[in-house]
Design a protein around this motif. Structure first.
Motif, PDB file in Angstrom:
ATOM      1  N   GLY A 198       0.822  -1.594  -0.361  1.00 14.65           N
ATOM      2  CA  GLY A 198       0.189  -0.070  -0.346  1.00 14.65           C
ATOM      3  C   GLY A 198       1.018   0.940   0.303  1.00 14.65           C
ATOM      4  O   GLY A 198       0.789   2.163  -0.598  1.00 14.65           O
ATOM      5  N   ILE A 199       2.232   1.635   1.156  1.00 13.43           N
ATOM      6  CA  ILE A 199       2.721   2.357   0.658  1.00 13.43           C
ATOM      7  C   ILE A 199       3.319   2.511  -0.323  1.00 13.43           C
ATOM      8  O   ILE A 199       3.514   4.156  -1.088  1.00 13.43           O
ATOM      9  N   GLU A 200       3.726   1.279  -0.508  1.00 14.24           N
ATOM     10  CA  GLU A 200       4.058   1.675  -2.740  1.00 14.24           C
ATOM     11  C   GLU A 200       3.758   2.471  -3.581  1.00 14.24           C
ATOM     12  O   GLU A 200       3.947   3.448  -4.327  1.00 14.24           O
ATOM     13  N   PHE A 201       2.481   2.026  -3.311  1.00 12.41           N
ATOM     14  CA  PHE A 201       1.280   2.525  -4.501  1.00 12.41           C
ATOM     15  C   PHE A 201       0.734   3.684  -3.790  1.00 12.41           C
ATOM     16  O   PHE A 201       1.483   4.686  -4.959  1.00 12.41           O
ATOM     17  N   LEU A 202       0.751   4.452  -3.217  1.00 13.76           N
ATOM     18  CA  LEU A 202       1.065   5.439  -2.295  1.00 13.76           C
ATOM     19  C   LEU A 202       1.972   6.410  -2.849  1.00 13.76           C
ATOM     20  O   LEU A 202       1.871   7.307  -3.436  1.00 13.76           O
ATOM     21  N   SER A 203       2.843   6.529  -2.600  1.00 11.80           N
ATOM     22  CA  SER A 203       3.804   7.177  -3.521  1.00 11.80           C
ATOM     23  C   SER A 203       4.168   6.875  -4.530  1.00 11.80           C
ATOM     24  O   SER A 203       4.621   8.273  -5.579  1.00 11.80           O
ATOM     25  N   LYS A 204       4.302   5.426  -5.683  1.00 10.57           N
ATOM     26  CA  LYS A 204       3.673   5.942  -6.974  1.00 10.57           C
ATOM     27  C   LYS A 204       2.321   7.172  -7.802  1.00 10.57           C
ATOM     28  O   LYS A 204       2.848   7.985  -8.049  1.00 10.57           O
ATOM     29  N   ALA A 222      10.628   2.650  -4.436  1.00 10.63           N
ATOM     30  CA  ALA A 222      11.948   1.879  -4.764  1.00 10.63           C
ATOM     31  C   ALA A 222      12.204   1.522  -3.417  1.00 10.63           C
ATOM     32  O   ALA A 222      12.457  -0.011  -3.387  1.00 10.63           O
ATOM     33  N   ALA A 223      11.872   1.920  -2.170  1.00  2.00           N
ATOM     34  CA  ALA A 223      12.962   1.473  -1.683  1.00  2.00           C
ATOM     35  C   ALA A 223      11.301   0.060  -0.492  1.00  2.00           C
ATOM     36  O   ALA A 223      11.753  -0.730   0.479  1.00  2.00           O
ATOM     37  N   ALA A 224      10.163   0.607  -0.985  1.00  2.00           N
ATOM     38  CA  ALA A 224       9.740   0.075  -0.552  1.00  2.00           C
ATOM     39  C   ALA A 224       9.158  -1.488  -1.168  1.00  2.00           C
ATOM     40  O   ALA A 224       8.556  -2.442  -0.476  1.00  2.00           O
ATOM     41  N   ARG A 225       9.562  -1.092  -2.048  1.00  2.00           N
ATOM     42  CA  ARG A 225       9.751  -3.042  -3.606  1.00  2.00           C
ATOM     43  C   ARG A 225      10.546  -4.039  -3.026  1.00  2.00           C
ATOM     44  O   ARG A 225      10.020  -4.449  -2.547  1.00  2.00           O
ATOM     45  N   VAL A 226      11.678  -2.811  -2.567  1.00  2.00           N
ATOM     46  CA  VAL A 226      12.581  -3.836  -1.798  1.00  2.00           C
ATOM     47  C   VAL A 226      12.023  -4.364  -0.359  1.00  2.00           C
ATOM     48  O   VAL A 226      12.705  -5.501  -0.026  1.00  2.00           O
ATOM     49  N   ALA A 227      11.978  -3.526   0.326  1.00  2.00           N
ATOM     50  CA  ALA A 227      11.042  -4.200   1.439  1.00  2.00           C
ATOM     51  C   ALA A 227      10.265  -4.926   1.422  1.00  2.00           C
ATOM     52  O   ALA A 227      10.615  -6.502   2.045  1.00  2.00           O
ATOM     53  N   VAL A 260      19.776 -11.004  -8.363  1.00  2.00           N
ATOM     54  CA  VAL A 260      19.024 -10.492  -8.355  1.00  2.00           C
ATOM     55  C   VAL A 260      19.804  -9.756  -6.967  1.00  2.00           C
ATOM     56  O   VAL A 260      18.821 -10.306  -5.656  1.00  2.00           O
ATOM     57  N   LEU A 261      20.387  -9.356  -6.597  1.00  2.00           N
ATOM     58  CA  LEU A 261      21.266  -8.512  -4.663  1.00  2.00           C
ATOM     59  C   LEU A 261      20.286  -8.074  -4.256  1.00  2.00           C
ATOM     60  O   LEU A 261      20.101  -6.540  -5.117  1.00  2.00           O
ATOM     61  N   LEU A 262      19.510  -8.531  -2.869  1.00  2.00           N
ATOM     62  CA  LEU A 262      18.587  -7.791  -2.702  1.00  2.00           C
ATOM     63  C   LEU A 262      19.795  -6.604  -1.995  1.00  2.00           C
ATOM     64  O   LEU A 262      20.734  -7.426  -1.146  1.00  2.00           O
ATOM     65  N   SER A 263      19.078  -4.823  -1.226  1.00  2.00           N
ATOM     66  CA  SER A 263      19.968  -4.185  -0.761  1.00  2.00           C
ATOM     67  C   SER A 263      19.688  -4.692   0.426  1.00  2.00           C
ATOM     68  O   SER A 263      18.863  -4.316   1.310  1.00  2.00           O
ATOM     69  N   SER A 264      21.087  -4.437   1.191  1.00  2.00           N
ATOM     70  CA  SER A 264      21.440  -5.058   2.832  1.00  2.00           C
ATOM     71  C   SER A 264      20.710  -5.708   3.067  1.00  2.00           C
ATOM     72  O   SER A 264      19.504  -6.597   3.830  1.00  2.00           O
ATOM     73  N   PRO A 265      21.163  -7.532   2.399  1.00  2.00           N
ATOM     74  CA  PRO A 265      20.039  -8.846   3.387  1.00  2.00           C
ATOM     75  C   PRO A 265      19.933  -9.195   4.133  1.00  2.00           C
ATOM     76  O   PRO A 265      21.240  -8.560   4.945  1.00  2.00           O
TER      77      PRO A 265
END
Length: 525
Positions: free
Chosen positions: A318-324, A344-349, A515-520
């Motif tokens: 939901g946060i991702e959609f609202l941010s977009k 983008a950060a929400a997608r990674v999370a 794909v390497l996720l940031s801060s795995p």
């Protein structure tokens, strides 16, 4: 001199100082000897062996008197066995303490005989250095006294070594017959039972006499699924540290008991393995409790994983959609870029949350769940750590028992994590294969490895894998050498099932571009 016998008596037929034959025998004798005057106790003659023993020169020794060889307080004790003027013989032998020239004390056994030396009445003394023997006797005496103190509560009179042995046997039998564990003693191949404690009847449900007459009933009572693991122990030499094996015992009434059996080799004085001793403990209650605790833990992990996927991840979506949406509304304004970064950060999370959820819900409750779970594990490790992690399953392995499947998955998960974290591996292969009586899980990496001593350590990861293997009655082993990688091997017998429906064979290779996720996140947390 010819009449000197074991009794110490001597009839002076020859003069020792004038007879050349006896003089040569006296001088060349390897036993320390001397002659001293019966009245004045002055030394009249001494041989080379005595000079070497005491450390004096001949001139120094002959200038001494007998009492000067003894500590001063013991002079009166010296004169008693030697005798005084007019005695024709002394005691055949006596124990005395003498001083060497350097002051060192030594214990001597003196054999003293009456002789004639140059027309004078004298004593011929033969000295045997028994210092070491007396020291050993004193140590033995003290040890014997300590032993008598320890056993005085159990026995009123310990007159002989045979009684001590009987007492020791009685104490051992009392201990063995009153403990709840089964103590047993057998030949190395377990084909002959030498002793088994009465607790065998309580755990196995069979009389001890049956085991004595038919030692195979021990193995025959083991659950059919556990026999292969117990049989493997005796297919190779028993290690010096012994063995440990957990298995189920089926009683004549059909009930089952879990037994933890520990065996230790017993060696004779020549180092030969000639007996096998062991203790078998009933661990049924602890096994059931461990199984319940593990099941509750797995249920809780599934609940947390489900909540993580269904609630937290959905909120972040939901946060991702609202941010977009906010980014589109801002258009070309500077804040639009920040809204895109939030999306983008929400997608990674979201992706990280889903990976964590898959780790907490490893396999489906069905026959092919373990294969799919291991395939997913290989893909996750490849994506998280950018390594080459593959899963191989040449033939379908259907595991219907959820506890076995989950335990094997957790063992593989821990082995992979150890290979990445501690082994610094870049290639890991997870392999699941079918054996004649069950399944085999192997995890091999190309990491730095470790020595055998570290492999026997009590680290949390290794203890966790061994614990899970023991819980499902599986054999577990680790093979590793420095700079040559590590192999974790687990074999388990599978319960018989009538479900013959085939499951698909699964073989997975990691994608070329992972794909390497940031801060795995650390999967071990």
């Amino acid at each position: 001199m010819s009449n000197i016998a074991n009794t110490g008596r001597c009839v002076p037929e020859q003069d020792l100082g004038k007879d050349e034959q006896y003089r040569l025998l006296f001088e060349a004798n390897p036993t320390p000897m001397w002659v001293h005057d019966q009245e004045t106790l002055e030394f009249l003659a001494v041989n080379d062996a005595a000079l070497r023993l005491y450390g004096y020169s001949r001139q120094e020794f002959l200038a001494l008197k007998l009492e000067q060889l003894r500590p001063p307080p013991a002079l009166s004790a010296l004169l008693e066995p030697v005798g005084t003027t007019g005695q024709e013989q002394a005691e055949p032998s006596t124990f005395l303490r003498h001083c060497k020239k350097d002051g060192a004390l030594m214990d001597l056994e003196l054999v003293i005989s009456s002789v004639t030396f140059q027309g004078r009445g004298a004593w011929l003394a033969l000295a045997h250095d028994v210092t070491e023997r007396r020291f050993a006797e004193e140590v033995l005496r003290l040890a014997r006294e300590q032993l008598e103190v320890r056993v005085q509560a159990r026995t009123a009179d310990l007159a002989a070594l045979n009684e001590a042995l009987v007492e020791s046997q009685d104490r051992f039998r009392q201990m063995a017959e009153n403990i709840r564990d089964v103590f047993w003693l057998a030949n190395p191949s377990m084909t002959s039972i030498i002793y088994v404690s009465p607790a065998f009847q309580e755990i196995w449900g069979r009389p001890c006499d049956e085991l004595y007459s038919n030692p195979r009933c021990w193995h025959e009572a083991i659950h059919a699924e556990d026999r292969p693991r117990q049989r493997q122990i005796f297919r190779k030499p028993i290690p010096s540290e012994g063995y440990q094996c957990a298995y189920r015992v089926v009683r004549p009434d059909g009930s089952t008991r879990w037994v933890l059996d520990r065996g230790f080799p017993v060696r004779d004085h020549a180092g030969r393995f000639y007996r096998l001793a062991g203790i078998a403990r009933d661990v049924t209650e602890s096994k059931e409790l461990e199984k319940e605790v593990l099941a509750i833990s797995e249920q809780e992990q599934r609940r947390i994983g489900q909540d993580l996927h269904d609630h937290l991840c959905q909120q972040i979506v939901g946060i991702e959609f609202l941010s977009k949406a906010l980014q589109q509304q801002l258009g070309t304004q500077p804040q639009a870029g920040q809204a895109g970064e939030i999306a983008a950060a929400a997608r990674v999370a979201i992706e990280q949350g889903r990976l964590l959820a898959r780790g907490l819900i490893p396999i489906d409750v069905e026959a092919g769940g373990l294969m799919r779970g291991l395939q997913s594990l290989a893909a996750q490790m490849t994506g998280l750590f950018r390594i080459h992690c593959s899963f191989q399953c040449p033939t379908a392995v259907a595991i219907h028992d959820v506890t076995i499947g989950t335990s094997l998955y957790r063992i593989a998960q821990e082995a992979v994590n150890n290979g990445i974290k501690h082994g610094k591996a870049s290639q890991i292969e997870i392999r699941l294969s079918s054996t004649g009586e069950g399944a085999e899980l192997a995890v091999k990496d190309n990491g730095v490895g470790f020595s055998g001593q570290k492999g026997n350590s009590r680290g949390l990861g290794l203890r966790s894998m061994r614990y899970r293997a023991d819980l499902i009655g599986a054999s577990f082993g680790i093979q590793s050498e420095p700079e040559r990688g590590t192999l974790v091997l687990c074999r388990v017998a599978l319960p018989q099932t009538h479900d013959k429906s085939p499951s698909p064979t699964i073989t997975s290779q990691p994608p070329r571009e992972a794909v390497l996720l940031s801060s795995p996140p650390d999967p071990r947390r």
